[in-house]
Design an enzyme around this catalytic site. Structure first.
Site, short mmCIF file in Angstrom:
data_model
loop_
_atom_site.label_atom_id
_atom_site.label_comp_id
_atom_site.label_asym_id
_atom_site.label_seq_id
_atom_site.Cartn_x
_atom_site.Cartn_y
_atom_site.Cartn_z
N HIS A 82 0.83 -1.20 0.00
CA HIS A 82 0.00 0.00 0.00
C HIS A 82 0.87 1.26 0.00
CE1 HIS A 82 -2.73 -2.95 2.18
NE2 HIS A 82 -3.47 -2.59 1.15
N SER A 121 -2.26 -8.32 3.20
CA SER A 121 -2.76 -8.19 4.58
C SER A 121 -3.07 -9.56 5.17
CB SER A 121 -4.02 -7.33 4.60
OG SER A 121 -3.77 -6.11 3.95
#
Ligand code: AMP
Length: 292
Positions: free
Chosen positions: A42, A194
């Site tokens: 990210h 994640s």
């Protein structure tokens, strides 16, 4: 922009923050949608956004764990949540506005609209995750309407998502330029996700095998093996690992996701994509094969 980052939770606050920047004559407005539990993948998107926005543009990041794109209640419940760390990372990466709504802010209880893509979402991940891409298209189109960005960035880790969103922008005339960001990997090759924190230590040790297998397959394909042969070999290699179940391994055209026939050799450009369950953790990865 150099002002301190603003973190907002409601659409009204978001509108006010955007209006303030509009008064300052902001040129580009670059959106990075995420579901939080932010990591180096990210961060790369946020930094790319900062570059595209330049000094006179703004970067808007959203962190929203979107329930409509989960097709398993267990997956949603176990998805990591780290809002404070996410806020710090956004600040470090030069985000101007961080939008962190909750589900009630995003969805009316009697919502009855959908945004559905009807071809590209049927294959690859869409085949085993019904409704997933409709949830993605719904939330991204809402974010596009709320933020009205000039640009938006999505990672190539979720390659199918990027292709579907490009189709959505084209077919629904969103005046937004989409950018695809390269996959960020751990030093051992595992695509950062994640969900990686949910792997056991043994699964974590074996997970880089997926990228290694894709790389080997790419090489074999470039040396003349057929699409079917290399896909079968990736599948075989993954199935030697413990607790692994292969969802799919497929060679497709990167623009329209149409499958490249098993007997075909040397068709380029191509995308080799795979999804593999390590226990109950589903990991995806892909590798692009472009004509030299
Ligand atoms: P997510 O929070 O999983 O919805 O991801 C938000 C955005 O980050 C999506 O556009 C993803 O494709 C992108 N992304 C997630 N992991 C990576 C990675 N390892 N490399 C590049 N982009 C990523």
């Amino acid at each position: 922009m150099l002002a301190a980052m603003r973190r907002v939770e409601t659409k009204r606050e978001l509108r006010a923050a955007l209006a303030m920047n509009a008064q300052k004559g902001v040129r580009r407005r670059v959106l990075v949608p995420t579901m939080g539990a932010l990591h180096a993948g990210h961060a790369a998107l946020l930094r790319q956004a900062r570059e595209i926005a330049g000094d006179d543009g703004i970067v808007v990041a959203s962190v929203f764990l979107n329930p409509t794109q989960f097709n398993s209640a267990g997956d949603l419940a176990s998805y990591p949540r780290t809002p404070d760390d996410d806020t710090s990372l956004c600040e470090t990466c030069g985000v101007d506005i961080l939008f962190m709504p909750d589900a009630a802010e995003m969805y009316m209880p009697d919502r009855s609209m959908n945004v559905e893509e009807t071809q590209l979402s049927r294959v690859l991940c869409g085949a085993s995750r019904p409704g997933h891409f409709a949830g993605v298209c719904l939330v991204v189109s809402k974010l596009f309407n709320m933020v009205q960005p000039t640009d938006a960035i999505f990672g190539k880790k979720d390659y199918q998502q990027l292709v579907i969103l490009r189709r959505m922008v084209r077919d629904l005339d969103f005046p937004i330029q989409l950018h695809g960001a390269p996959i960020v990997r751990e030093p051992d090759g595992l695509a950062i996700s994640s969900r990686n924190v949910r792997l056991s230590s043994q699964q974590r040790a074996e997970a880089p095998g997926l990228y290694a297998a894709l790389n080997k397959a790419r090489k074999a394909y470039l040396e003349g093996a057929s699409a079917g042969e290399v896909c079968a070999e990736v599948r075989r290699e993954m199935e030697t690992l413990s607790e692994v179940r292969v969802d799919y391994v497929q060679m497709v055209h990167p623009d329209n996701l149409q499958e490249i026939g098993g007997g075909e050799k040397g068709v380029q450009p191509a995308l080799l994509a795979a999804a593999v369950y390590f226990g109950d953790v589903r990991l995806i990865d892909n590798i692009e094969i472009f004509a030299e």
